[in-house]
Design a protein around this motif. Structure first.
Motif, PDB file in Angstrom:
ATOM      1  N   UNK A  38       0.814  -1.216   0.000  1.00 34.74           N
ATOM      2  CA  UNK A  38       0.000   0.000   0.000  1.00 34.74           C
ATOM      3  C   UNK A  38       0.848   1.266   0.000  1.00 34.74           C
ATOM      4  N   UNK A  39       1.979   1.251   0.683  1.00 35.13           N
ATOM      5  CA  UNK A  39       2.862   2.418   0.750  1.00 35.13           C
ATOM      6  C   UNK A  39       4.211   2.009   0.186  1.00 35.13           C
ATOM      7  N   UNK A  40       4.560   2.552  -0.979  1.00 33.61           N
ATOM      8  CA  UNK A  40       5.814   2.196  -1.641  1.00 33.61           C
ATOM      9  C   UNK A  40       6.897   3.237  -1.377  1.00 33.61           C
ATOM     10  N   UNK A  41       6.636   4.170  -0.481  1.00 33.09           N
ATOM     11  CA  UNK A  41       7.621   5.196  -0.160  1.00 33.09           C
ATOM     12  C   UNK A  41       8.800   4.620   0.609  1.00 33.09           C
ATOM     13  N   UNK A  42       9.969   5.213   0.399  1.00 34.40           N
ATOM     14  CA  UNK A  42      11.174   4.828   1.131  1.00 34.40           C
ATOM     15  C   UNK A  42      11.821   6.081   1.709  1.00 34.40           C
ATOM     16  N   UNK A  43      12.594   5.902   2.739  1.00 36.86           N
ATOM     17  CA  UNK A  43      13.340   7.001   3.360  1.00 36.86           C
ATOM     18  C   UNK A  43      14.818   6.649   3.258  1.00 36.86           C
ATOM     19  N   UNK A  44      15.569   7.522   2.631  1.00 38.21           N
ATOM     20  CA  UNK A  44      17.004   7.315   2.466  1.00 38.21           C
ATOM     21  C   UNK A  44      17.723   8.101   3.556  1.00 38.21           C
ATOM     22  N   UNK A  45      18.797   7.547   4.072  1.00 36.02           N
ATOM     23  CA  UNK A  45      19.608   8.281   5.047  1.00 36.02           C
ATOM     24  C   UNK A  45      21.050   7.788   4.964  1.00 36.02           C
ATOM     25  N   UNK A  46      21.953   8.594   5.465  1.00 37.40           N
ATOM     26  CA  UNK A  46      23.374   8.253   5.515  1.00 37.40           C
ATOM     27  C   UNK A  46      23.780   8.158   6.973  1.00 37.40           C
ATOM     28  N   UNK A  47      24.601   7.178   7.290  1.00 32.63           N
ATOM     29  CA  UNK A  47      25.065   7.038   8.669  1.00 32.63           C
ATOM     30  C   UNK A  47      26.137   8.073   9.007  1.00 32.63           C
ATOM     31  N   UNK A  48      26.762   8.665   7.960  1.00 30.74           N
ATOM     32  CA  UNK A  48      27.787   9.684   8.192  1.00 30.74           C
ATOM     33  C   UNK A  48      27.727  10.675   7.032  1.00 30.74           C
ATOM     34  N   UNK A  49      27.029  11.790   7.263  1.00 35.97           N
ATOM     35  CA  UNK A  49      26.837  12.775   6.195  1.00 35.97           C
ATOM     36  C   UNK A  49      28.089  13.586   5.893  1.00 35.97           C
ATOM     37  N   UNK A  50      29.171  13.427   6.641  1.00 35.12           N
ATOM     38  CA  UNK A  50      30.446  14.067   6.309  1.00 35.12           C
ATOM     39  C   UNK A  50      31.140  13.281   5.204  1.00 35.12           C
ATOM     40  N   UNK A  51      30.726  12.003   5.031  1.00 31.31           N
ATOM     41  CA  UNK A  51      31.331  11.179   3.994  1.00 31.31           C
ATOM     42  C   UNK A  51      30.425  11.107   2.763  1.00 31.31           C
ATOM     43  N   UNK A  52      29.120  10.893   2.972  1.00 32.29           N
ATOM     44  CA  UNK A  52      28.191  10.790   1.841  1.00 32.29           C
ATOM     45  C   UNK A  52      26.814  11.277   2.262  1.00 32.29           C
ATOM     46  N   UNK A  53      26.140  11.973   1.356  1.00 30.99           N
ATOM     47  CA  UNK A  53      24.750  12.393   1.590  1.00 30.99           C
ATOM     48  C   UNK A  53      23.876  11.728   0.551  1.00 30.99           C
ATOM     49  N   UNK A  54      22.606  11.630   0.864  1.00 32.35           N
ATOM     50  CA  UNK A  54      21.654  11.057  -0.086  1.00 32.35           C
ATOM     51  C   UNK A  54      20.511  12.030  -0.291  1.00 32.35           C
ATOM     52  N   UNK A  55      20.022  12.077  -1.508  1.00 29.45           N
ATOM     53  CA  UNK A  55      18.863  12.882  -1.848  1.00 29.45           C
ATOM     54  C   UNK A  55      17.834  11.965  -2.472  1.00 29.45           C
ATOM     55  N   UNK A  56      16.626  12.063  -1.998  1.00 25.22           N
ATOM     56  CA  UNK A  56      15.545  11.235  -2.552  1.00 25.22           C
ATOM     57  C   UNK A  56      15.075  11.827  -3.855  1.00 25.22           C
ATOM     58  N   UNK A  57      14.862  10.994  -4.868  1.00 20.77           N
ATOM     59  CA  UNK A  57      14.421  11.482  -6.178  1.00 20.77           C
ATOM     60  C   UNK A  57      13.030  11.041  -6.464  1.00 20.77           C
TER      61      UNK A  57
END
Length: 173
Positions: free
Chosen positions: A154-173
């Motif tokens: 019913x809900x196909x949404x996902x939440x992206x996150x990074x465990x260390x945003x000083x190394x990598x960030x994520x943006x949801x598209x």
């Protein structure tokens, strides 16, 4: 043979014995028990929610009106047991994604009933990624695609996150 009829009028809820006897010979008699009931005029359904997930349960309650009806019980049924089932206590179990009506019918034979629409949702069970791992150069971007399973979730949404945003960030598209 002569048959005589009689009308019985219920005045109040309870049980009464009615006797019919021959005018000519009162020893020729028959006794009948007459039960007078106060029927349901309405059924009201309440519940904690109007949706339930596949494999989960929710409780509904039903009240017969008037409160002093002789038989205050209800009989539960589902309009489509492939979508949701309901037991004799009003516990609804989600079977398959969809919607159906749950009915509470007065058990006194009055045919008074109430319905409630219930939606059954499918929870996400897992997420599949299109790559097992990704390497990204400093200052560059890479793409990952996530698929929520099962396909009818019913809900196909996902939440992206990074465990260390000083190394990598994520943006949801």
């Amino acid at each position: 043979l002569q048959v005589k009829g009689m009308r019985i009028t219920g005045l109040a809820a309870g049980v009464s014995k009615v006797t019919i006897a021959s005018q000519e010979d009162p020893s020729a008699a028959q006794e009948y028990l007459v039960a007078v009931v106060k029927p349901a005029t309405r059924v009201q359904i309440t519940g904690e929610a109007k949706s339930v997930a596949v494999g989960e349960t929710m409780s509904l309650t039903a009240a017969v009106v008037p409160g002093d009806a002789t038989i205050p019980a209800v009989e539960w049924s589902s309009g489509d047991e492939r979508i949701a089932t309901v037991d004799e206590k009003g516990v609804v179990t989600g079977v398959k994604k969809g919607s159906t009506r749950i009915t509470a019918k007065a058990a006194d034979g009055s045919n008074v009933r109430a319905n409630i629409s219930i939606s059954v949702t499918q929870n996400a069970e897992s997420i599949s990624l299109d790559k097992a791992e990704i390497t990204v150069n400093t200052g560059k971007t890479g793409m990952l695609k996530a698929t929520v399973l099962p396909k009818d979730a019913s809900d196909k949404g996902v939440i992206w996150s990074s465990s260390n945003e000083r190394i990598a960030t994520v943006n949801q598209q």
